[in-house]
Design a protein around this motif. Structure first.
Motif, PDB file in Angstrom:
ATOM      1  N   ALA A  78     -17.267  -6.157   8.913  1.00  0.00           N
ATOM      2  CA  ALA A  78     -16.360  -7.096   9.581  1.00  0.00           C
ATOM      3  C   ALA A  78     -15.532  -7.870   8.558  1.00  0.00           C
ATOM      4  N   ILE A  79     -16.181  -8.284   7.467  1.00  0.00           N
ATOM      5  CA  ILE A  79     -15.467  -9.018   6.416  1.00  0.00           C
ATOM      6  C   ILE A  79     -14.407  -8.130   5.776  1.00  0.00           C
ATOM      7  N   TRP A  80     -14.829  -6.931   5.365  1.00  0.00           N
ATOM      8  CA  TRP A  80     -13.921  -5.993   4.679  1.00  0.00           C
ATOM      9  C   TRP A  80     -12.764  -5.582   5.585  1.00  0.00           C
ATOM     10  N   ASN A  81     -13.070  -5.177   6.797  1.00  0.00           N
ATOM     11  CA  ASN A  81     -12.040  -4.702   7.714  1.00  0.00           C
ATOM     12  C   ASN A  81     -11.063  -5.806   8.081  1.00  0.00           C
ATOM     13  N   ALA A  82     -11.596  -7.005   8.338  1.00  0.00           N
ATOM     14  CA  ALA A  82     -10.727  -8.121   8.721  1.00  0.00           C
ATOM     15  C   ALA A  82      -9.748  -8.463   7.604  1.00  0.00           C
ATOM     16  N   ILE A  83     -10.236  -8.462   6.368  1.00  0.00           N
ATOM     17  CA  ILE A  83      -9.362  -8.781   5.230  1.00  0.00           C
ATOM     18  C   ILE A  83      -8.231  -7.766   5.116  1.00  0.00           C
ATOM     19  N   LEU A  84      -8.566  -6.477   5.167  1.00  0.00           N
ATOM     20  CA  LEU A  84      -7.542  -5.446   4.976  1.00  0.00           C
ATOM     21  C   LEU A  84      -6.565  -5.380   6.143  1.00  0.00           C
ATOM     22  N   ILE A  85      -7.062  -5.536   7.363  1.00  0.00           N
ATOM     23  CA  ILE A  85      -6.175  -5.526   8.526  1.00  0.00           C
ATOM     24  C   ILE A  85      -5.225  -6.723   8.477  1.00  0.00           C
ATOM     25  N   THR A  86      -5.769  -7.885   8.121  1.00  0.00           N
ATOM     26  CA  THR A  86      -4.948  -9.101   8.044  1.00  0.00           C
ATOM     27  C   THR A  86      -3.894  -8.992   6.952  1.00  0.00           C
ATOM     28  N   LEU A  87      -4.288  -8.459   5.799  1.00  0.00           N
ATOM     29  CA  LEU A  87      -3.321  -8.275   4.715  1.00  0.00           C
ATOM     30  C   LEU A  87      -2.204  -7.328   5.134  1.00  0.00           C
ATOM     31  N   GLY A  88      -2.576  -6.238   5.802  1.00  0.00           N
ATOM     32  CA  GLY A  88      -1.568  -5.299   6.286  1.00  0.00           C
ATOM     33  C   GLY A  88      -0.625  -5.940   7.288  1.00  0.00           C
ATOM     34  N   PHE A  89      -1.175  -6.814   8.124  1.00  0.00           N
ATOM     35  CA  PHE A  89      -0.374  -7.503   9.142  1.00  0.00           C
ATOM     36  C   PHE A  89       0.678  -8.397   8.496  1.00  0.00           C
ATOM     37  N   TYR A  90       0.258  -9.185   7.520  1.00  0.00           N
ATOM     38  CA  TYR A  90       1.172 -10.149   6.906  1.00  0.00           C
ATOM     39  C   TYR A  90       2.065  -9.539   5.827  1.00  0.00           C
ATOM     40  N   MET A  91       1.632  -8.429   5.243  1.00  0.00           N
ATOM     41  CA  MET A  91       2.475  -7.774   4.238  1.00  0.00           C
ATOM     42  C   MET A  91       3.604  -6.976   4.878  1.00  0.00           C
ATOM     43  N   GLY A  92       3.429  -6.632   6.150  1.00  0.00           N
ATOM     44  CA  GLY A  92       4.481  -5.915   6.857  1.00  0.00           C
ATOM     45  C   GLY A  92       4.758  -4.554   6.246  1.00  0.00           C
ATOM     46  N   GLU A  93       6.026  -4.275   6.002  1.00  0.00           N
ATOM     47  CA  GLU A  93       6.417  -2.977   5.459  1.00  0.00           C
ATOM     48  C   GLU A  93       5.912  -2.759   4.035  1.00  0.00           C
ATOM     49  N   ASN A  94       5.455  -3.812   3.410  1.00  0.00           N
ATOM     50  CA  ASN A  94       4.874  -3.709   2.055  1.00  0.00           C
ATOM     51  C   ASN A  94       3.360  -3.567   2.098  1.00  0.00           C
ATOM     52  N   TRP A  95       2.833  -3.109   3.240  1.00  0.00           N
ATOM     53  CA  TRP A  95       1.378  -2.974   3.410  1.00  0.00           C
ATOM     54  C   TRP A  95       0.745  -2.127   2.320  1.00  0.00           C
ATOM     55  N   HIS A  96       1.511  -1.161   1.781  1.00  0.00           N
ATOM     56  CA  HIS A  96       0.964  -0.241   0.773  1.00  0.00           C
ATOM     57  C   HIS A  96       0.599  -0.955  -0.523  1.00  0.00           C
ATOM     58  N   VAL A  97       1.146  -2.177  -0.738  1.00  0.00           N
ATOM     59  CA  VAL A  97       0.814  -2.940  -1.940  1.00  0.00           C
ATOM     60  C   VAL A  97      -0.673  -3.292  -1.953  1.00  0.00           C
TER      61      VAL A  97
END
Length: 211
Positions: free
Chosen positions: A149-168
């Motif tokens: 839950a910790i790992w998945n939440a962090i990565l999903i949230t980062l992808g959400f806020y990074m937008g099109e730069n999710w690959h960073v």
């Protein structure tokens, strides 16, 4: 990597949030499918309104825990006795090393599973010693769930806020992974040095070949 990304996108387009769960399930079983690609991409897709955040998170947990239980089953099937027989045939390794490792896991198994779920390259494999030790399946599932839950939440949230730069996100995780792999390599070298030194001392003490 692009074919993998295209496949994940197609999976999410066809199945929606369950596609994320399937991708994460496979990520647990086949490490070449990295969660640091799947989950930030899923987060970006959520930001576009194509997927629901709660559904993506829940399905990602189902995939994580489901894959972990498969590897737990593999460890339980292998079993301590079979592992001891394998150790007996291996150079430098002793059957007692298996027992010592299992004893360590019995003491720190919960923490190992929790922390292991946060370490790339370890997060899947940590389920195998849990199965070997026959850790209580409910306890194993609970700590796997928390760590995932910790790992998945962090990565999903980062992808959400990074937008099109999710690959960073993947680039930063890769840097983190390289540090972890370096530490693991040093640990392995340390153990190898210990085993060799033990073998040399035993041979010197007995004047012959030992196992």
């Amino acid at each position: 990597m692009q074919p993998l990304i295209d496949w994940i996108v197609h999976l999410m387009e066809v199945l929606g949030a369950p596609g994320v769960g399937i991708a994460i399930l496979l990520e647990n079983l086949f490490p070449p499918i990295p969660s640091e690609v799947v989950l930030p991409l899923a987060g970006f897709t959520v930001s576009q309104g194509s997927l629901n955040a709660a559904s993506v998170f829940v399905w990602s947990l189902l995939g994580s825990v489901g894959g972990a239980y498969v590897l737990y089953g593999l460890g339980a099937w292998l079993g301590a006795d079979r592992l001891r027989r394998i150790a007996y045939k291996m150079w430098l390794v002793r059957e007692s090393d298996v027992d010592n490792s299992l004893e360590f896991f019995r003491k720190y198994g919960k923490v190992s599973v929790l922390v292991g779920r946060l370490i790339p390259g370890i997060r899947s494999l940590i389920s195998i010693p849990a199965g070997l030790d026959r850790m209580n399946v409910v306890t194993f599932g609970l700590w796997t769930l928390i760590g995932s839950a910790i790992w998945n939440a962090i990565l999903i949230t980062l992808g959400f806020y990074m937008g099109e730069n999710w690959h960073v996100v993947e680039e930063y995780i890769n840097t983190y992974s390289h540090v972890v792999y370096l530490i693991l390599a040093l640990v392995i070298v340390g153990f190898l040095a210990f085993f060799i030194r033990r073998e040399v001392k035993e041979r010197a003490g007995t004047g012959g070949t030992t196992k």
